[in-house]
Design an enzyme around this catalytic site. Structure first.
Site, PDB file in Angstrom:
ATOM      1  N   LYS A 170       0.809  -1.314  -0.026  1.00 10.67           N
ATOM      2  CA  LYS A 170      -0.053   0.084  -0.042  1.00 10.67           C
ATOM      3  C   LYS A 170       0.959   1.413  -0.007  1.00 10.67           C
ATOM      4  O   LYS A 170       0.433   2.357  -0.435  1.00 10.67           O
ATOM      5  CB  LYS A 170      -1.038  -0.063   1.307  1.00 10.67           C
ATOM      6  CG  LYS A 170      -0.074   0.045   2.508  1.00 10.67           C
ATOM      7  CD  LYS A 170      -1.270  -0.187   3.654  1.00 10.67           C
ATOM      8  CE  LYS A 170      -0.628   0.130   5.058  1.00 10.67           C
ATOM      9  NZ  LYS A 170      -1.302  -0.573   6.091  1.00 10.67           N
ATOM     10  N   ARG A 205      -6.895  -1.363  17.734  1.00 12.52           N
ATOM     11  CA  ARG A 205      -7.308  -0.974  16.431  1.00 12.52           C
ATOM     12  C   ARG A 205      -8.223  -2.132  16.209  1.00 12.52           C
ATOM     13  O   ARG A 205      -9.223  -2.259  16.763  1.00 12.52           O
ATOM     14  CB  ARG A 205      -6.359  -0.855  15.426  1.00 12.52           C
ATOM     15  CG  ARG A 205      -6.592   0.256  14.214  1.00 12.52           C
ATOM     16  CD  ARG A 205      -5.714   0.333  13.240  1.00 12.52           C
ATOM     17  NE  ARG A 205      -5.214  -0.865  12.294  1.00 12.52           N
ATOM     18  CZ  ARG A 205      -4.293  -0.708  11.258  1.00 12.52           C
ATOM     19  NH1 ARG A 205      -3.865   0.344  10.845  1.00 12.52           N
ATOM     20  NH2 ARG A 205      -4.222  -1.785  10.440  1.00 12.52           N
TER      21      ARG A 205
HETATM   22  C1  PLP Z   1      -0.383  -1.355   6.800  1.00 13.32           C
HETATM   23  C2  PLP Z   1      -0.504  -2.611   7.542  1.00 13.32           C
HETATM   24  C3  PLP Z   1       0.721  -3.320   7.652  1.00 13.32           C
HETATM   25  C4  PLP Z   1       2.002  -3.043   7.316  1.00 13.32           C
HETATM   26  O1  PLP Z   1       2.863  -2.007   8.289  1.00 13.32           O
HETATM   27  P1  PLP Z   1       4.234  -1.693   8.108  1.00 13.32           P
HETATM   28  O2  PLP Z   1       4.336  -0.888   9.516  1.00 13.32           O
HETATM   29  O3  PLP Z   1       4.260  -0.791   6.810  1.00 13.32           O
HETATM   30  O4  PLP Z   1       5.185  -2.762   8.339  1.00 13.32           O
HETATM   31  C5  PLP Z   1       0.564  -4.653   8.266  1.00 13.32           C
HETATM   32  N1  PLP Z   1      -0.710  -5.091   8.612  1.00 13.32           N
HETATM   33  C6  PLP Z   1      -1.656  -4.245   8.670  1.00 13.32           C
HETATM   34  C7  PLP Z   1      -3.158  -4.827   8.820  1.00 13.32           C
HETATM   35  C8  PLP Z   1      -1.715  -3.036   8.103  1.00 13.32           C
HETATM   36  O5  PLP Z   1      -2.668  -2.319   7.884  1.00 13.32           O
END
Ligand code: PLP
Length: 354
Positions: A36, A129
């Site tokens: 993303k 969350r």
């Molecule tokens: C964005 C996201 C990640 C990745 O997080 P990073 O800190 O960029 O490694 C992993 N799991 C979920 C559910 C996320 O929303």
């Protein structure tokens, strides 16, 4: 080529991915590469794949669509919206879930599309969350899920540090792995995936505290080579794979404190200024519509970013040894927020190099 421009070195990203995948592998952990942050840009995703990730993961349907040409299994990492379920089934193989209503809807749609969609049940171990709040409702939700057709419960997972800022520790992770064992025994099922978080869990590898975890979902650490709990660079990686270039549109000597009564700026904040006397001020043609300006790190360490508005970045260039001219380009490295924002902004040109 126009400015602002973000230059991405896929070679650096690929090396980061290789190092992290190798490090995780030593501890029996596979990596879901989270795309993303770069809007699932095809060339950058290719460096994830070549670097050895086992899954590709994204939070948005538009990005999952872009991942379609890649063979690896795809994970939808934001809890699906009921309104997008047909597309979740179409473009992802696995999704993270916490609501029975949504899982029932996924089941119906999967049957309709003749697919078996896999579910990772999210457990909230404290960050507040997404996820079932530790053990609450667990029995109810699992006993229902295992009766549904078209879906398969393949694992549990947790997410940390994203909302509450809770840093993963050994005992937090153990909550998840213990729960995994409990579910396996009680329901006589095998959970293939125990997903222990994101880039903020990496620091636990070195203290051997991810025992029982076999998957991490990594975004920031693959792009920048940094674990995100403490911001430490991982050995052998580099945080310089992304560079924002902006063009100078004005250079003038001006006082360092605005003249007149100070109210709120364009973003509703009341700015404060330190009086440094008359200083050389540089304006670049880049602003908050292009990039999260707090995330910019000038390669010329003697430049001081004073602030910015939608389209302007104001820099104090008085200490710099470089004699900048209007039309020159200033380069910045980026933090994760800077990468995410500039990759998302249609006003920033993207240049991908090897
Ligand atoms: C964005 C996201 C990640 C990745 O997080 P990073 O800190 O960029 O490694 C992993 N799991 C979920 C559910 C996320 O929303």
């Amino acid at each position: 080529m126009s400015y602002p421009k973000i230059v991405i070195s896929t070679g650096i990203v690929k090396n980061n991915v290789k190092i992290l995948v190798g490090l995780c592998k030593k501890y029996g952990i596979n990596v879901a590469g989270v795309t993303k942050g770069v809007c699932a840009n095809e060339k950058i995703v290719r460096s994830f794949v070549e670097g050895g990730v086992k899954y590709l993961a994204d939070s948005r349907i538009k990005n999952l669509k872009r991942l379609k040409p890649f063979k690896l299994p795809k994970i939808m990492i934001r809890l699906p919206m009921i309104s997008e379920i047909p597309l979740v089934i179409k473009y992802s193989d696995i999704s993270l879930n916490s609501e029975l209503k949504t899982i029932v809807a996924l089941s119906k749609e999967a049957i309709k599309q003749c697919k078996t969609h896999k579910i990772i049940l999210m457990i909230d171990v404290g960050d507040l969350r997404e996820g079932i709040f530790y053990k609450e409702d667990l029995d109810y939700i699992i006993s229902n899920i295992i009766q549904l057709k078209g879906i398969k419960l393949v694992g549990i997972g947790t997410n940390l540090t994203c909302f509450g800022g809770v840093i993963p520790e050994k005992h937090t992770i153990k909550k998840l792995t213990d729960l995994g064992k409990l579910i396996e025994n009680k329901y006589n099922i095998k959970l293939g995936i125990i997903s222990g978080g994101n880039s903020s869990s990496i620091h636990l590898l070195s203290v051997d505290a991810l025992k029982g975890i076999n998957n991490l979902r990594l975004g920031e650490s693959l792009l920048l080579g940094k674990e995100s709990a403490y911001g430490k660079q991982i050995k052998g990686t580099s945080s310089t794979g992304f560079c924002l270039e902006a063009e100078i549109i004005e250079i003038k000597y001006k006082p360092s404190v605005p003249i007149g009564k100070i109210g709120k700026n364009a973003f509703g904040e009341t700015p404060t200024f330190k009086d440094r006397g008359i200083r050389k001020r540089i304006i670049c043609g880049v602003g908050r519509q292009d990039v999260k300006i707090e995330s910019l790190i000038p390669l010329d360490h003697k430049l001081i970013i004073l602030g910015g508005s939608s389209d302007h970045l104001v820099i104090d260039g008085d200490d710099s040894d470089i004699d900048y001219k209007v039309g020159d380009i200033i380069k910045f490295n980026l933090g994760y927020g800077g990468i995410l924002s500039s990759m998302t902004s249609e006003y920033v040109d993207k240049a991908i190099i090897d």
